[in-house]
Write a protein that holds these residues in place. Structure first.
Motif, PDB file in Angstrom:
ATOM      1  N   UNK A  22       2.528 -30.578   8.154  1.00 21.49           N
ATOM      2  CA  UNK A  22       3.869 -30.403   7.594  1.00 21.49           C
ATOM      3  C   UNK A  22       4.903 -31.262   8.306  1.00 21.49           C
ATOM      4  N   UNK A  25       4.470 -34.923   7.095  1.00 24.28           N
ATOM      5  CA  UNK A  25       4.518 -35.298   5.690  1.00 24.28           C
ATOM      6  C   UNK A  25       5.785 -34.892   4.970  1.00 24.28           C
ATOM      7  N   UNK A  26       6.557 -33.959   5.520  1.00 21.08           N
ATOM      8  CA  UNK A  26       7.677 -33.444   4.732  1.00 21.08           C
ATOM      9  C   UNK A  26       8.809 -34.438   4.653  1.00 21.08           C
ATOM     10  N   UNK A  27       9.561 -34.324   3.563  1.00 19.01           N
ATOM     11  CA  UNK A  27      10.683 -35.228   3.376  1.00 19.01           C
ATOM     12  C   UNK A  27      11.904 -34.716   4.119  1.00 19.01           C
ATOM     13  N   UNK A  28      12.208 -33.453   3.946  1.00 20.48           N
ATOM     14  CA  UNK A  28      13.462 -32.928   4.467  1.00 20.48           C
ATOM     15  C   UNK A  28      13.350 -32.678   5.956  1.00 20.48           C
ATOM     16  N   UNK A  29      14.390 -33.053   6.697  1.00 22.77           N
ATOM     17  CA  UNK A  29      14.391 -32.913   8.150  1.00 22.77           C
ATOM     18  C   UNK A  29      14.255 -31.459   8.566  1.00 22.77           C
ATOM     19  N   UNK A  30      14.920 -30.579   7.805  1.00 20.29           N
ATOM     20  CA  UNK A  30      14.862 -29.166   8.155  1.00 20.29           C
ATOM     21  C   UNK A  30      13.439 -28.627   8.035  1.00 20.29           C
ATOM     22  N   UNK A  31      12.728 -29.073   6.986  1.00 21.24           N
ATOM     23  CA  UNK A  31      11.364 -28.576   6.831  1.00 21.24           C
ATOM     24  C   UNK A  31      10.469 -29.114   7.924  1.00 21.24           C
ATOM     25  N   UNK A  33      11.458 -29.530  10.980  1.00 29.12           N
ATOM     26  CA  UNK A  33      11.745 -28.679  12.138  1.00 29.12           C
ATOM     27  C   UNK A  33      10.992 -27.354  12.010  1.00 29.12           C
ATOM     28  N   UNK A  34      10.978 -26.801  10.778  1.00 26.39           N
ATOM     29  CA  UNK A  34      10.223 -25.561  10.554  1.00 26.39           C
ATOM     30  C   UNK A  34       8.747 -25.781  10.860  1.00 26.39           C
ATOM     31  N   UNK A  35       8.220 -26.947  10.439  1.00 26.68           N
ATOM     32  CA  UNK A  35       6.798 -27.224  10.654  1.00 26.68           C
ATOM     33  C   UNK A  35       6.477 -27.314  12.139  1.00 26.68           C
ATOM     34  N   UNK A  37       8.046 -25.750  14.491  1.00 26.39           N
ATOM     35  CA  UNK A  37       8.046 -24.369  14.994  1.00 26.39           C
ATOM     36  C   UNK A  37       6.755 -23.660  14.664  1.00 26.39           C
TER      37      UNK A  37
ATOM     38  N   UNK C  25       5.202 -24.019   4.333  1.00 24.87           N
ATOM     39  CA  UNK C  25       5.181 -25.470   4.427  1.00 24.87           C
ATOM     40  C   UNK C  25       4.823 -26.138   3.119  1.00 24.87           C
ATOM     41  N   UNK C  30      13.947 -25.803   0.570  1.00 23.17           N
ATOM     42  CA  UNK C  30      14.111 -25.618   2.012  1.00 23.17           C
ATOM     43  C   UNK C  30      14.454 -24.175   2.343  1.00 23.17           C
ATOM     44  N   UNK C  37       9.356 -18.654   6.783  1.00 21.47           N
ATOM     45  CA  UNK C  37       9.121 -18.838   8.205  1.00 21.47           C
ATOM     46  C   UNK C  37       9.583 -17.612   8.991  1.00 21.47           C
ATOM     47  N   UNK C  82      18.860 -32.255   0.797  1.00 16.07           N
ATOM     48  CA  UNK C  82      17.972 -32.671   1.885  1.00 16.07           C
ATOM     49  C   UNK C  82      18.159 -34.131   2.231  1.00 16.07           C
ATOM     50  N   UNK C  83      17.797 -34.476   3.464  1.00 14.80           N
ATOM     51  CA  UNK C  83      17.916 -35.839   3.967  1.00 14.80           C
ATOM     52  C   UNK C  83      16.666 -36.583   3.527  1.00 14.80           C
ATOM     53  N   UNK C  97       7.210 -37.387  -1.213  1.00  9.69           N
ATOM     54  CA  UNK C  97       7.947 -38.001  -0.131  1.00  9.69           C
ATOM     55  C   UNK C  97       8.048 -39.502  -0.319  1.00  9.69           C
ATOM     56  N   UNK C  99       5.407 -41.232   0.031  1.00 10.43           N
ATOM     57  CA  UNK C  99       4.215 -41.725   0.720  1.00 10.43           C
ATOM     58  C   UNK C  99       3.053 -41.718  -0.254  1.00 10.43           C
TER      59      UNK C  99
END
Lengths: 95, 94, 332
Positions: A22, A25-31, A33-35, A37, C25, C30, C37, C82-83, C97, C99
């Motif tokens: 995660x 591969x994730x796009x969003x920065x927040x996700x 960070x969750x990954x 964690x 995940x 988000x 989580x 999202x960024x 993404x 990719x």
């Protein structure tokens, strides 16, 4: 070598792998960070599974102390990462 | 004897939790889901705590368990109110 | 029969933990990811309780699920967009993404290989005879450590140096957060229901923090859990739109932030001056010294976690700031 220990240790490995995948591969920065964690939680599960000695015996306290330290450090790193992400967004919005 | 009574209480609590979860999945809109979740889950927690209190060694533990139940009661009631109020506002705005 | 039930319980618990991690995940929303989580963290706390780690369960529920979740939710609330990188035209060969499928599979295989290596190393370690050296040393020296909770003894006596450095890490993180900007704007004042909850919840949380600090010497608890409870009280006040959330102003805030590391260092250095090793408590004084260090650490941890939730340097409240504002208004 007990079934419980092996079960929890293997699950810890699986969670570390899920978190790593995660985070990469994730796009969003927040996700991401969750990954990270989640990956940390997997490592904690590994440590506590190793510390477990069986239903009657007291567990090994050293990995417990390590995990306690790890939880607090993980939350402070998450807070710093979120502040960085917020600043990054602000800079992106400005240009 | 205490074991049987405590098991009955805990099973009843679990049944109410199950009912609340089924309500969360099956009920049509936000308000009815909140209603089912808050009421059923808190009652389930109360029964669980009653069952656990029968097993505790001293009065202090029973009081701690009661404090937990009261805190969860207040917190879940408040959060259900806040969620419902926010949903109502979003409805009347749009 | 009993072990069979326990194994079934373990299986169900672990299945739900992995399922929650996967769902958290796998989703692209988000907010849903963050909420899953938080649920993952709470079920993890149950797992820690199952593995006879109550101190860790307390800390995970309060800090890992509660405070981390609050931080992440506040961040999601601030940035709904999202960024993400720019989407390209060719979407056949690319995942969400941008990719390619090849890269995604490569990363999945890499993660699986990492898990496999870890599992192999663990099974190898489990099959060899366990050596009991460290746990025996800990239980042997527990009587002289000043506390009877082994985890507190390890944290604050046997491995006190690690805890000192951990408090320094906390301080560094909050200094980094300070340097990145001001605190987020506050929330609107709460309605009567939430305000009523806050009115009695915050005193109960403060009492609970004091209890956790005291009981950490002989039962699960300690400075970290107590600090998390205090920080939770501050977070609740902040969410209710209050302007005073328990943090002191100006230089007093800096003193509280540095108190954890500071008191720890002072105790260690004074022991050095008395001829003992660094942080080597004399057994007669160990209990009192540990309580002193834990109190300072609790305040420091609470302030740090609350400042992390604020997200930056707090706008000043209080008498000095009001006077400064008045002077600025007069001069304009």
């Amino acid at each position: 070598m007990m079934t419980t220990q092996i079960l929890y240790a293997l699950t810890g490995c699986v969670i570390v792998a899920l978190g790593l995948r995660g985070a990469l591969l994730h796009a969003s920065l927040l996700q991401r960070i969750v990954a990270i964690n989640v990956m940390g939680a997997g490592v904690f599960m590994l440590l506590i599974a190793v510390a477990y000695r069986g239903p009657g015996l007291p567990p090994d306290p050293l990995p417990h102390a390590l995990v306690l330290t790890g939880i607090v450090v993980a939350v402070s790193a998450t807070a710093l990462a979120l502040a960085l992400a917020r600043r990054l967004h602000a800079e992106q919005d400005d240009d | 004897m205490i074991n049987i009574l405590s098991s009955i209480l805990i099973l009843a609590g679990v049944f109410f939790y199950l009912a609340g979860s089924i309500g969360l999945l099956r009920l049509p809109d936000l308000y009815s889901r909140l209603h089912a979740l808050t009421k059923a889950d808190n009652l389930g927690l109360g029964l669980l705590i009653a069952g656990l209190a029968l097993h505790s060694q001293d009065l202090f533990t029973v009081l701690k368990l009661l404090l937990i139940w009261l805190a969860v009661l207040a917190a879940s009631a408040t959060s259900a109110h806040l969620i419902a109020r926010q949903a109502r506002r979003q409805e009347t705005d749009s | 029969m009993k072990t069979m039930t326990l194994h079934v319980f373990d299986g169900l618990l672990l299945l739900s933990i992995v399922a929650l991690a996967w769902a958290s995940l796998a989703t692209t929303d988000v907010r849903r990811s963050v909420i899953l989580f938080m649920a993952f963290g709470l079920v993890l706390a149950v797992a820690w309780g199952r593995l006879l780690a109550p101190d860790v369960a307390l800390a995970e529920a309060a800090i890992g699920a509660g405070l981390s979740g609050a931080l992440l939710l506040a961040a999601v609330h601030r940035q709904p967009r999202p960024l993400s990188p720019v989407s390209s035209n060719d979407s056949r060969h690319q995942g969400p993404n941008g990719l390619s499928i090849v890269v995604r599979w490569a990363v999945t295989l890499l993660s699986a290989a990492l898990a496999g290596t870890l599992a192999w190393a663990l099974l190898h370690a489990f099959s060899s005879t366990p050596h009991n050296m460290l746990p025996q040393a800990i239980s042997g020296n527990l009587a002289a450590s000043g506390v009877s909770n082994p985890v507190t003894a390890v944290l604050l006596n046997f491995r006190a140096y690690d805890t000192l450095l951990e408090l320094a890490v906390l301080l560094t993180a909050v200094l980094g957060i300070f340097s990145l900007g001001q605190a987020t704007p506050g929330y609107q004042p709460a309605g009567p229901v939430f305000d009523g909850l806050v009115h009695w919840l915050v005193p109960v949380l403060i009492l609970m923090a004091g209890y956790l600090l005291w009981v950490g010497a002989h039962a699960p608890g300690g400075a970290f859990q107590a600090g998390a409870a205090l920080a939770a009280a501050g977070v609740v006040l902040r969410l209710a739109g209050r302007s005073r959330i328990g943090l002191p102003d100006g230089s007093a805030l800096r003193i509280v932030m540095a108190a954890g590391v500071g008191v720890f260092l002072l105790v260690g250095l004074s022991l050095l001056l008395l001829g003992r090793p660094f942080l080597g408590y004399p057994p007669a004084w160990a209990g009192a010294l540990i309580l002193l260090i834990e109190t300072a650490a609790m305040l420091s941890i609470a302030a740090t976690l609350l400042l992390a939730f604020l997200g930056g340097q707090p706008e000043s409240t209080g008498v000095k700031a009001a006077a400064k504002q008045q002077r600025e208004e007069i001069s304009l």
